[in-house]
Scaffold this motif. Structure first.
Motif, PDB file in Angstrom:
ATOM      1  N   GLY A  90       0.797  -1.136   0.086  1.00  0.00           N
ATOM      2  CA  GLY A  90       0.168   0.039  -0.117  1.00  0.00           C
ATOM      3  C   GLY A  90       0.737   1.259  -0.176  1.00  0.00           C
ATOM      4  N   ARG A  91       2.282   0.994   0.363  1.00  0.00           N
ATOM      5  CA  ARG A  91       3.001   2.289   0.402  1.00  0.00           C
ATOM      6  C   ARG A  91       3.658   2.606  -0.951  1.00  0.00           C
ATOM      7  N   SER A  92       3.577   1.672  -1.866  1.00  0.00           N
ATOM      8  CA  SER A  92       4.401   1.634  -3.218  1.00  0.00           C
ATOM      9  C   SER A  92       3.443   2.438  -4.408  1.00  0.00           C
ATOM     10  N   THR A  93       3.901   3.096  -5.056  1.00  0.00           N
ATOM     11  CA  THR A  93       3.525   3.669  -6.164  1.00  0.00           C
ATOM     12  C   THR A  93       3.830   3.034  -7.449  1.00  0.00           C
ATOM     13  N   GLY A  94       4.819   2.258  -7.344  1.00  0.00           N
ATOM     14  CA  GLY A  94       5.446   1.552  -8.660  1.00  0.00           C
ATOM     15  C   GLY A  94       5.829   0.063  -8.415  1.00  0.00           C
ATOM     16  N   VAL A  95       6.414  -0.631  -9.079  1.00  0.00           N
ATOM     17  CA  VAL A  95       6.963  -1.813  -9.035  1.00  0.00           C
ATOM     18  C   VAL A  95       8.371  -1.829  -8.343  1.00  0.00           C
ATOM     19  N   GLN A  96       8.286  -2.671  -7.205  1.00  0.00           N
ATOM     20  CA  GLN A  96       9.704  -2.689  -6.488  1.00  0.00           C
ATOM     21  C   GLN A  96      10.199  -4.026  -6.614  1.00  0.00           C
ATOM     22  N   VAL A  97      11.464  -4.051  -7.100  1.00  0.00           N
ATOM     23  CA  VAL A  97      12.266  -5.362  -7.197  1.00  0.00           C
ATOM     24  C   VAL A  97      12.976  -5.864  -6.062  1.00  0.00           C
ATOM     25  N   GLU A  98      12.520  -6.944  -5.557  1.00  0.00           N
ATOM     26  CA  GLU A  98      13.170  -7.419  -4.378  1.00  0.00           C
ATOM     27  C   GLU A  98      14.309  -7.933  -4.556  1.00  0.00           C
ATOM     28  N   ARG A  99      15.507  -7.482  -3.670  1.00  0.00           N
ATOM     29  CA  ARG A  99      16.728  -8.232  -3.804  1.00  0.00           C
ATOM     30  C   ARG A  99      17.130  -9.433  -2.872  1.00  0.00           C
ATOM     31  N   ARG A 100      15.975  -9.589  -1.812  1.00  0.00           N
ATOM     32  CA  ARG A 100      16.244 -10.394  -0.855  1.00  0.00           C
ATOM     33  C   ARG A 100      14.894 -11.027  -0.380  1.00  0.00           C
ATOM     34  N   ALA A 101      14.780 -12.203   0.098  1.00  0.00           N
ATOM     35  CA  ALA A 101      13.359 -12.578   0.873  1.00  0.00           C
ATOM     36  C   ALA A 101      13.807 -13.401   2.196  1.00  0.00           C
ATOM     37  N   ARG A 102      13.226 -12.658   3.238  1.00  0.00           N
ATOM     38  CA  ARG A 102      13.533 -13.064   4.701  1.00  0.00           C
ATOM     39  C   ARG A 102      12.989 -14.459   4.942  1.00  0.00           C
ATOM     40  N   ASN A 103      13.501 -15.227   5.611  1.00  0.00           N
ATOM     41  CA  ASN A 103      12.826 -16.305   6.175  1.00  0.00           C
ATOM     42  C   ASN A 103      11.965 -16.110   7.522  1.00  0.00           C
ATOM     43  N   LEU A 104      11.130 -15.134   7.284  1.00  0.00           N
ATOM     44  CA  LEU A 104      10.437 -14.468   8.607  1.00  0.00           C
ATOM     45  C   LEU A 104       8.990 -14.511   8.297  1.00  0.00           C
ATOM     46  N   LEU A 105       8.025 -15.101   9.133  1.00  0.00           N
ATOM     47  CA  LEU A 105       6.610 -14.590   8.989  1.00  0.00           C
ATOM     48  C   LEU A 105       6.204 -13.802  10.349  1.00  0.00           C
ATOM     49  N   ASP A 106       5.888 -12.394   9.968  1.00  0.00           N
ATOM     50  CA  ASP A 106       5.607 -11.411  10.867  1.00  0.00           C
ATOM     51  C   ASP A 106       4.577 -10.726  10.392  1.00  0.00           C
ATOM     52  N   PHE A 107       3.175 -11.247  10.442  1.00  0.00           N
ATOM     53  CA  PHE A 107       2.163 -10.684   9.643  1.00  0.00           C
ATOM     54  C   PHE A 107       1.695  -9.646  10.493  1.00  0.00           C
ATOM     55  N   SER A 108       1.561  -8.273  10.122  1.00  0.00           N
ATOM     56  CA  SER A 108       0.885  -7.273  10.694  1.00  0.00           C
ATOM     57  C   SER A 108      -0.848  -7.274  10.725  1.00  0.00           C
ATOM     58  N   VAL A 109      -1.264  -7.849   9.731  1.00  0.00           N
ATOM     59  CA  VAL A 109      -2.556  -8.083   9.894  1.00  0.00           C
ATOM     60  C   VAL A 109      -2.814  -9.745   9.735  1.00  0.00           C
ATOM     61  N   PRO A 110      -4.080 -10.270  10.124  1.00  0.00           N
ATOM     62  CA  PRO A 110      -4.177 -11.867   9.829  1.00  0.00           C
ATOM     63  C   PRO A 110      -4.477 -12.201   8.265  1.00  0.00           C
TER      64      PRO A 110
END
Length: 159
Positions: A90-110
Motif C-alpha cells: 500500500g506504500r508503493s506507487t510503482g514496481v519494487q524489485v526485491e533483492r532478498r526474501a527473509r525467512n520470517l513470518l511476521d504478519f501485521s494483519v491476519p
C-alpha cells in the motif's frame, strides 16, 4: 499505461527465458484490500510472456499461509526454474524489485484464514534470507525502457 515488451538479454552461456518454466504467483484479497492488484498485473505479465513463447504457469493464491505452504509442497515434484511472486504494498506507487526474501513470518494483519504468525521462521533451520540471482541493473533498465516505474528494494517484507 501502455505496455511494451520487457526484454532482458541473457548472460553468456545462460539459458534464455523462453527455455525455462516460470511460475507466476499473485494473491487474492486480504485485510482491508477488497481487490488485490497482483491478479491484474500477473494476468497481463502472463499474457505477454506466453505471447513471447515463455513456458509459464500462473496461480492466483488465496492470501492464506496454509495455501502457500500447500503450493510449496505441491512443487516438490516439479520445481520451476524461476518464480515471480507479485506482492501488494500500500506504500508503493510503482514496481519494487526485491533483492532478498527473509525467512520470517511476521504478519501485521491476519491472513484470510485468521492466522497471524509473529516472529516465526518460514522454514525452521533455513538461512535467515535468500538473495536473488537476478541481474538487477539489466532488469531495472528493461522495466524502465518499457515505461514501468520501477525501483530496487532490499526487503520483500514478512507477510
Amino acid at each position: 499505461m501502455s505496455w511494451r515488451p520487457v526484454v532482458v538479454p541473457p548472460a553468456r552461456n545462460q539459458v534464455t527465458v523462453s527455455q525455462r518454466k516460470l511460475l507466476l504467483l499473485a494473491f487474492g484479497p486480504f485485510g482491508s484490500w477488497l481487490e488485490n492488484s497482483t491478479d491484474q498485473v500477473s494476468r497481463a505479465v502472463f499474457e505477454r510472456l506466453t505471447e513471447q513463447g515463455v513456458a509459464a504457469r500462473r496461480e492466483v493464491l488465496e492470501t492464506r499461509l496454509a495455501t502457500v505452504r500447500g503450493l510449496v509442497d505441491s512443487l516438490k515434484g516439479e520445481v520451476p526454474r524461476a518464480v515471480l511472486a507479485c506482492g501488494l504494498s500500500g506504500r508503493s506507487t510503482g514496481v519494487q524489485v526485491e533483492r532478498r526474501a527473509r525467512n520470517l513470518l511476521d504478519f501485521s494483519v491476519p491472513d484470510v484464514g485468521g492466522e497471524q504468525p509473529r516472529h516465526e521462521p518460514v522454514l525452521a533451520g533455513a538461512p535467515q534470507a535468500l538473495l536473488s540471482e537476478v541481474n538487477f541493473p539489466v532488469l531495472l533498465e528493461a522495466l524502465k525502457a518499457a515505461g514501468v516505474d520501477a525501483s530496487l528494494s532490499d526487503d520483500a517484507g514478512s507477510y
